[in-house]
Every structure is written in structure tokens, then in C-alpha cells.
Design an enzyme around this catalytic site. Structure first.
Site, PDB file in Angstrom:
ATOM      1  N   LYS A 104       0.862  -1.183   0.000  1.00  0.00           N
ATOM      2  CA  LYS A 104       0.000   0.000   0.000  1.00  0.00           C
ATOM      3  C   LYS A 104       0.889   1.221   0.000  1.00  0.00           C
ATOM      4  O   LYS A 104       2.020   1.173   0.493  1.00  0.00           O
ATOM      5  CB  LYS A 104      -0.871   0.025   1.261  1.00  0.00           C
ATOM      6  CG  LYS A 104      -2.110   0.868   1.124  1.00  0.00           C
ATOM      7  CD  LYS A 104      -3.166   0.113   0.345  1.00  0.00           C
ATOM      8  CE  LYS A 104      -4.521   0.728   0.380  1.00  0.00           C
ATOM      9  NZ  LYS A 104      -5.552  -0.227  -0.062  1.00  0.00           N
ATOM     10  N   GLY A 216     -20.915   6.613   2.736  1.00  0.00           N
ATOM     11  CA  GLY A 216     -19.881   6.920   1.738  1.00  0.00           C
ATOM     12  C   GLY A 216     -20.506   6.866   0.369  1.00  0.00           C
ATOM     13  O   GLY A 216     -21.030   5.828  -0.046  1.00  0.00           O
ATOM     14  N   GLY A 218     -18.980   8.052  -2.606  1.00  0.00           N
ATOM     15  CA  GLY A 218     -17.990   8.371  -3.632  1.00  0.00           C
ATOM     16  C   GLY A 218     -18.157   7.356  -4.752  1.00  0.00           C
ATOM     17  O   GLY A 218     -19.226   6.760  -4.906  1.00  0.00           O
ATOM     18  N   ASN A 219     -17.102   7.111  -5.492  1.00  0.00           N
ATOM     19  CA  ASN A 219     -17.166   6.187  -6.624  1.00  0.00           C
ATOM     20  C   ASN A 219     -17.738   4.827  -6.222  1.00  0.00           C
ATOM     21  O   ASN A 219     -18.715   4.356  -6.795  1.00  0.00           O
ATOM     22  CB  ASN A 219     -15.761   6.039  -7.233  1.00  0.00           C
ATOM     23  CG  ASN A 219     -15.698   4.906  -8.245  1.00  0.00           C
ATOM     24  OD1 ASN A 219     -16.515   4.834  -9.161  1.00  0.00           O
ATOM     25  ND2 ASN A 219     -14.758   4.001  -8.065  1.00  0.00           N
ATOM     26  N   GLY A 221     -19.259   3.735  -3.297  1.00  0.00           N
ATOM     27  CA  GLY A 221     -20.586   3.784  -2.686  1.00  0.00           C
ATOM     28  C   GLY A 221     -21.660   4.013  -3.729  1.00  0.00           C
ATOM     29  O   GLY A 221     -22.724   3.383  -3.704  1.00  0.00           O
TER      30      GLY A 221
HETATM   31  N1  GLU Z   1      -7.366   0.132  -3.203  1.00  0.00           N
HETATM   32  C1  GLU Z   1      -8.106  -1.052  -3.535  1.00  0.00           C
HETATM   33  C2  GLU Z   1      -8.114  -2.007  -2.366  1.00  0.00           C
HETATM   34  O1  GLU Z   1      -7.941  -1.611  -1.231  1.00  0.00           O
HETATM   35  C3  GLU Z   1      -7.629  -1.679  -4.828  1.00  0.00           C
HETATM   36  C4  GLU Z   1      -6.211  -2.118  -4.847  1.00  0.00           C
HETATM   37  C5  GLU Z   1      -5.701  -2.568  -6.217  1.00  0.00           C
HETATM   38  O2  GLU Z   1      -6.485  -2.560  -7.159  1.00  0.00           O
HETATM   39  O3  GLU Z   1      -4.519  -2.906  -6.293  1.00  0.00           O
HETATM   40  O4  GLU Z   1      -8.385  -3.173  -2.498  1.00  0.00           O
END
Ligand code: GLU
Length: 418
Positions: A104, A216, A218-219, A221
Site C-alpha cells: 500500500k 460513503g 464516492g465512486n 458507494g
Molecule cells: N485500493 C483497492 C483495495 O484496497 C484496490 C487495490 C488494487 O487494485 O490494487 O483493495
């Protein structure tokens, strides 16, 4: 409120799995220790002079494949939170059994305070700082909170400028014109719907009209509201950071979203679209009369002080980490089914995986093909998690952790790392 940090919450969940699986200290150590932590200062030119931000990438585990996970632009995206989210990505990819590891990233700032041009500068600075550490066979970022396909495009462009080669598979969640996958934008919501439908079928819960409340808008939700509404569910509440709306008889989320985009908030949209909608707070949304509660915003939203008051029978975790371990215990005792984030929101990373596969082939699927591949992965993973939960009489979260942890350790053992 949540008094413990996100990484402490991850460790609590992991310890429960470790106990059932009888893991030794070496195995536990492997699952709480990131492979690499990258923390760099980035300097960005803004309208009010040069500003410095902290940029992160935590590469948690790559035993099952290249590191994978989003980047968030958020004032609370500190190292502890990014570490917890990186660990959760490793578990998530293992739960849906896609050949990727966990990572992340983040930049600790509030993009709402900056212009589009300044956000582009931050994105390029992040890519520049991470150029040695990311790559299609190494670590593949994607969108997360407050990051968009456009931001992915800036990062890809900066990476390619620095390396001097074309490499669309370095990042996912890109615009379609740069090699993004059809179906990626609604994928998290769509994946959650596939899981919810399988849960209703498996647990023999009559489907319509179930009342759904979504925190939420956003996209993610929005897409989940849109898809569920089209399937005949009754959307009774939605909210954004400024507040929410409720109508026990349900409403059309499409109209609210379109007006929200123009007016700036759910509340102001409600006033214009439908005067029968009641204005509620985010806290009231969590506790409202509904059958399915979908936290799709912040982590730690469901905690020990409000877990007793939740009326929904099903909680579908579309946000990452919305339920604290203390709340989990209360909800489990109350017989409320919590579909954990590492399963419920895994549709996003699964279609990211499809995007990366398509980039590798340089050959692209239709949206129908993408969805046909997504559904069996999500529903198959649900069935495995459900069976495991029944076997040990544990929550779906604990069962998902058991499956994820076993798969990661199996790969680590095969490599001779543990
Ligand atoms: N941010 C999204 C998650 O938490 C997608 C991560 C990704 O597609 O690599 O699962």
C-alpha cells in the site's frame, strides 16, 4: 471510538487466526513484518510556495506474486495506517486466490485543499520517489481513497519518462485509453454485490425488498447503490462526509448522485430531488432501520460504542477496516453477519489483476468478459470462507484470515523463506 491503531487491529485479527492454525513464532513474525518500508519526503511546487509531504510505500509480502495495492492521498495516511492496509492487501489477494502479494502507498495530505495541477505534481513526485521500487513484475500500485484513474495516468507517465520504456502494467486503475480495463471503475461495488447475493442464497435470506444503507457516496458507494437499486433492493440511506439522507421507503440513488456531483453534497442534492428525504448524520446512518449496512467510507466507523445500536442483520464492508476488533466481538455475539473487507471489497483488486493480465497480453476483454471472470472468483471465495466459518463456528473475518494466512504461509514455505 477506535483507540487502537489500524496496525494493532490487524495484529489482533491475525492473532486469532494464528491461535486456530497453531502457528509458531517464526510464522507469526513473517505475517507482522513488512518486507520493505519506503518513506520519503517529496517536495512539490504549489501556488503558495514549495511544500513538503511524506510519501509512503509499504511492501508487505510478495510470496504469492508481485506486491499489489493502492495509493491513498489522505491527511491520516500515516505509516501505521499504510502498513495495516498493506498487510490487508496480502490477505485479500490470498482470499480471492489471485497470484499477487500485498502493498500500500500513500501521501499524507488533503487533496481537497489543492488544485488539479498541484495534485498532478504530488502524483509525479510520488512516482519519481518510488521509480526504483515499482514495476509490472515488482510492485503494482492502484487507486485508493482520493486517488483516481487520472492520478494513475500521471504516475504511469512519470514512471515511463524515468525508465524510458513503455510499461502499462506498472499500475492499474488507469484510464481506458492508457490500457485500463473495462469494468475496473465499478469493480469494487460489483464484487461486493456478487458476494452479497451469494450470501443471501447460501443463508436462505429472502432477497427483496431488502433495505440497504450506505455510508460513503464516492465512486464505490455510488456504484454499489446503483447496482443494488437496479436489482430491486431498496436504498434507504446514503451519506458523504458532510451528512446523509434517509427514507424508509427507499429512493433512486442515481438522481441523488447526479445532483450531488453538481451541488457538492448529498444533503443539498436531497433538498433539490426529493423533499420527503430526512437529513441524518453519519452516526445516525450507521444505526438506522435497515437490513444491510454498507460502510464504504472511513476505517473504524463501527466501534464498541455503536456496535450495540446497529439494526442491520448484514454488514458488507466495502471500506477497508471499517469495523474494530471490539465491535466485531459485539456483532458476532449479536448474530450479525459481517462480510469482511478482505472478501467484500476484493472485486477492485481482482479487476486490477485482470487489467495487469490484459496489459501483459496487450489484448483487451469486453466488459462482459471481465464481469464473467469476476463473478466466479468472488462467489467461489465467499463459499470457501463461509464453509470455513461454519466448520470452526467463527466469524467470516476470522475464516477469511485463516484462508489468507494459510495460502501466504504455503507460498513462503515453498520458497524456503520460513
Ligand atoms: N485500493 C483497492 C483495495 O484496497 C484496490 C487495490 C488494487 O487494485 O490494487 O483493495
Amino acid at each position: 471510538m477506535n483507540t487502537r491503531t489500524p496496525f494493532q487491529n490487524y495484529q489482533t485479527n491475525l492473532k486469532k487466526a494464528a491461535k486456530i492454525l497453531n502457528l509458531n513464532d517464526k510464522e507469526i513474525h513473517a505475517l507482522v513484518t513488512p518486507d520493505k518500508i519506503i518513506e520519503k519526503k517529496i517536495k512539490v511546487k504549489t501556488a503558495s510556495g514549495e511544500k513538503e509531504f511524506l510519501a509512503y510505500r509499504v511492501q508487505f509480502n510478495n510470496a504469492r506474486g508481485p506486491y499489489k495495492g493502492g495509493i491513498r492521498f489522505h491527511p491520516e495516511a500515516d505509516l501505521d495506517e499504510v502498513k495495516a492496509l498493506a498487510a490487508a492487501m496480502a490477505i485479500k489477494c490470498a482470499v480471492v486466490n489471485i497470484p499477487l502479494g500485498g502493498a500500500k502507498g500513500g501521501v499524507q495530505f488533503n487533496p481537497k485543499d489543492f488544485s488539479e495541477k498541484e495534485i498532478e505534481e504530488v502524483s509525479r513526485a510520488w512516482a519519481h520517489a518510488m521509480v526504483e521500487d515499482i514495476g509490472k513484475d515488482k510492485d503494482i500500485p492502484a487507486p485508493d481513497m482520493y486517488t483516481t484513474p487520472q492520478i494513475m495516468a500521471y504516475i504511469m507517465d512519470e514512471f515511463e519518462k524515468n525508465t524510458g520504456r513503455s510499461e502499462p502494467g506498472v499500475i492499474t486503475g488507469k484510464p481506458i485509453t492508457l490500457g485500463g480495463s473495462l469494468g475496473r471503475t465499478p469493480a469494487t461495488g460489483q464484487g461486493g454485490v456478487y458476494v452479497l447475493e451469494k450470501l443471501l442464497e447460501t443463508a436462505n435470506i429472502a432477497k427483496n425488498p431488502l433495505k440497504v444503507a450506505i455510508q460513503g457516496f464516492g465512486n464505490t458507494g455510488y456504484h454499489i447503490a446503483r447496482i443494488l437499486h437496479a436489482l430491486g433492493y431498496s436504498i434507504v440511506a446514503v451519506s458523504d462526509s458532510k451528512g446523509g439522507i434517509y427514507n424508509v421507503n427507499g429512493f433512486d440513488p442515481e438522481k441523488i448522485f447526479a445532483t450531488k456531483v453538481e451541488q457538492g453534497s448529498v444533503e443539498s442534492a436531497a433538498e433539490e430531488v426529493d423533499s420527503s428525504l430526512k437529513i441524518i448524520t453519519n452516526e445516525e446512518l450507521l444505526e438506522c432501520e435497515c437490513d444491510v449496512l454498507i460502510p464504504a467510507a472511513l476505517d473504524g466507523a463501527i466501534h464498541k460504542s455503536n456496535a450495540e445500536k446497529i439494526k442491520a442483520q448484514i454488514i458488507l464492508e466495502i471500506a477497508n477496516g471499517p469495523t474494530t476488533p471490539e465491535a466485531d466481538e459485539i456483532l458476532f455475539k449479536r448474530g450479525i453477519t459481517v462480510v469482511p473487507d478482505v472478501l467484500a471489497n476484493a472485486g477492485g483488486v481482482t479487476v486490477s489483476y485482470f487489467e495487469w493480465v490484459q496489459n501483459g497480453m496487450n489484448f483487451y476483454w469486453t466488459e462482459k468478459e471481465v464481469l464473467e471472470k469476476l463473478k466466479p472468483i468472488m462467489q467461489g471465495a465467499f463459499t470457501e470462507v463461509w464453509a470455513r466459518a461454519k466448520k470452526h463456528s467463527i466469524s467470516l473475518r476470522d475464516a477469511a484470515f485463516l484462508i489468507g494466512v494459510e495460502r501466504i504461509l504455503e507460498a513462503m514455505r515453498a520458497r524456503g523463506r520460513i
